[in-house]
Scaffold this motif. Structure first.
Motif, PDB file in Angstrom:
ATOM      1  N   LEU A  71      -8.702  -3.727   6.592  1.00 41.24           N
ATOM      2  CA  LEU A  71      -7.273  -3.544   6.868  1.00 41.24           C
ATOM      3  C   LEU A  71      -6.994  -4.015   8.293  1.00 41.24           C
ATOM      4  O   LEU A  71      -7.619  -3.543   9.251  1.00 41.24           O
ATOM      5  CB  LEU A  71      -6.884  -2.072   6.721  1.00 41.24           C
ATOM      6  N   GLU A  78      -2.117  -1.462  11.271  1.00 42.34           N
ATOM      7  CA  GLU A  78      -1.926  -0.172  10.625  1.00 42.34           C
ATOM      8  C   GLU A  78      -1.495  -0.348   9.174  1.00 42.34           C
ATOM      9  O   GLU A  78      -0.878  -1.355   8.804  1.00 42.34           O
ATOM     10  CB  GLU A  78      -0.849   0.631  11.359  1.00 42.34           C
ATOM     11  N   ALA A  79      -1.811   0.652   8.340  1.00 36.33           N
ATOM     12  CA  ALA A  79      -1.278   0.663   6.984  1.00 36.33           C
ATOM     13  C   ALA A  79       0.252   0.709   7.070  1.00 36.33           C
ATOM     14  O   ALA A  79       0.817   1.514   7.808  1.00 36.33           O
ATOM     15  CB  ALA A  79      -1.807   1.867   6.216  1.00 36.33           C
ATOM     16  N   GLY A  80       0.907  -0.170   6.353  1.00 37.29           N
ATOM     17  CA  GLY A  80       2.363  -0.258   6.414  1.00 37.29           C
ATOM     18  C   GLY A  80       2.868  -1.168   7.515  1.00 37.29           C
ATOM     19  O   GLY A  80       4.079  -1.366   7.663  1.00 37.29           O
ATOM     20  N   GLY A 122       2.082  -4.430   7.775  1.00 37.60           N
ATOM     21  CA  GLY A 122       1.866  -5.815   7.391  1.00 37.60           C
ATOM     22  C   GLY A 122       3.068  -6.721   7.550  1.00 37.60           C
ATOM     23  O   GLY A 122       2.926  -7.896   7.895  1.00 37.60           O
ATOM     24  N   SER A 177       1.005  -3.949   3.773  1.00 38.73           N
ATOM     25  CA  SER A 177      -0.145  -4.008   4.678  1.00 38.73           C
ATOM     26  C   SER A 177      -0.807  -5.377   4.565  1.00 38.73           C
ATOM     27  O   SER A 177      -0.505  -6.158   3.670  1.00 38.73           O
ATOM     28  CB  SER A 177      -1.159  -2.905   4.338  1.00 38.73           C
ATOM     29  N   CYS A 178      -1.714  -5.659   5.494  1.00 33.41           N
ATOM     30  CA  CYS A 178      -2.431  -6.936   5.517  1.00 33.41           C
ATOM     31  C   CYS A 178      -3.924  -6.670   5.387  1.00 33.41           C
ATOM     32  O   CYS A 178      -4.505  -5.910   6.172  1.00 33.41           O
ATOM     33  CB  CYS A 178      -2.144  -7.681   6.820  1.00 33.41           C
ATOM     34  N   THR A 194       0.831  -1.210   0.000  1.00 36.69           N
ATOM     35  CA  THR A 194       0.000   0.000   0.000  1.00 36.69           C
ATOM     36  C   THR A 194       0.861   1.253   0.000  1.00 36.69           C
ATOM     37  O   THR A 194       0.338   2.362  -0.123  1.00 36.69           O
ATOM     38  CB  THR A 194      -0.919   0.028   1.239  1.00 36.69           C
TER      39      THR A 194
END
Length: 376
Positions: free
Chosen positions: A223, A226-228, A230, A181-182, A172
């Motif tokens: 998500l 957090e974004a980043g 993962g 990300s996951c 992402t």
């Protein structure tokens, strides 16, 4: 083998697992492996028996069992049918991101069904050009209205096409570990496309395939973490996954030893059982010793995990040693049986084929050595 379990509840659980493994798994394994058929109904049975959510919190539908107990359950299952035990381990791996990194809302919404047994999970980290180097993955999730549009291909996905939910690790952000990300996707997501199953050496009843993501739309509330964040999720999940594979390896090795010992007692040459010949007896003694050492190693790592202590290096050691042991022991079991070990009339040829993959997935054993060396 005799197990030393700390509670009566754990002893009862192992008794239940042995009953199911002997009554439901052992009679079916040869047929399903020969036809390369995935035993979906058996996973539903295990789920209804409470075996698909053992290491997770009771409040969300899990079994609340320590990892030390959960891993011994996997070992028991692997002794009858490795593909099923490996599937339970992968399912636990797939539940982990939601259980540990999900919000309370996400946990309440998703975990009861994940842990209750009706849903089966998959874990999508590897890609055709991104295996050991997981940080180089290229599957991308672009902002798309109220969520993301995911494009890319995932490889070597256990339960591909059979799972009800997929953890997809995708980019992402920018390059490197901080751009990953996951996302949690349902199996019915448009654009999530399982491909034809791989034709594998062993574990033929465990469906493994690529997953193509062609503009799969994922809502923003899927998500996880957090974004980043993962890559952190992926690496911490693998600690538990590696211990799961270690336990499976010990179960497989124990099954091979038990069969080889039984054969060596019955098979006579030169007027006596071949077990009485030192060349065979010493081989079996080494197999038994290696299995005991492997079991002690994975249980030691599990106790560290249960105590909340760092255990990444110990999980890597356990995965490395237990799977190498399984490869040695199954190979020697074939040797004990001689020509009989090379034909499908006896299960040791299957055990040997299955052992090989244990040295490869959840991080190859060369990667485990890297992890261990860096910890030093």
């Amino acid at each position: 083998m005799e197990r030393f379990l700390s509670t009566e509840e754990a002893a009862d659980l192992i008794g239940l697992v042995r009953e199911i493994a002997d009554g439901e798994l052992a009679p079916r394994v040869d047929d399903f492996e020969a036809r390369a058929q995935f035993p979906r109904e058996l996973f539903r049975l295990l789920g209804r028996a409470g075996l698909l959510g053992l290491p997770f919190d009771v409040e969300h539908g899990g079994g609340g069992q320590p990892y030390e107990v959960y891993l011994q359950v996997l070992e028991e299952l692997a002794g009858r049918w490795l593909a099923v035990a490996e599937g339970v381990s992968v399912h636990s791996l797939a539940c982990y991101p939601t259980a540990v990194f999900g919000t309370e809302t996400q946990r309440k919404r998703h975990l009861p069904d994940m842990l209750g047994g009706e849903l089966l999970g998959a874990y999508c980290l590897s890609e055709p050009q991104s295996g050991s180097d997981a940080a180089s993955l290229t599957t991308r999730a672009e902002p798309d209205g109220d969520g993301y549009s995911v494009h890319g291909t995932k490889a070597w996905i256990t339960h591909a096409g059979k799972a009800d939910f997929y953890n997809v690790f995708c980019r992402t952000g920018g390059p490197g570990t901080t751009g990953i990300s996951c996302l949690l996707l349902d199996a019915g997501t448009p654009g999530l496309l399982p491909q034809a199953p791989e034709r594998t050496m062993g574990l033929r009843s465990s469906t493994v395939a690529q997953i193509v993501l062609d503009g799969a739309h994922v809502p923003a509330d899927r998500l996880l973490g957090e974004a980043g964040g993962g890559f952190k999720i992926a690496m911490s999940a693998l600690d538990g996954g590696r211990l799961g594979i270690a336990a499976c390896a010990v179960g497989l090795a124990q099954a091979a030893l038990d069969y080889a010992v039984g054969y060596a007692k019955d098979r006579e040459q030169f007027g006596r059982p071949i077990l009485e010949f030192q060349g065979v007896g010493f081989m079996l003694a080494d197999m038994a010793t290696q299995i005991s050492a492997a079991r002690a190693l994975y249980l030691s790592a599990a106790r560290l995990r249960d105590a909340g202590r760092p255990h990444s290096a110990e999980a890597a050691k356990a995965k490395l040693f237990c799977t190498d042991t399984a490869m040695r022991v199954t190979t020697d079991a074939v040797q004990v049986l001689g020509g009989a070990g090379y034909v499908t009339d006896h299960p040791v040829e299957r055990y040997m084929r299955e052992a090989k993959v244990l040295q490869i997935f959840e991080g190859t054993n060369q990667i485990q050595r890297l992890v261990i060396a860096r910890s030093l």
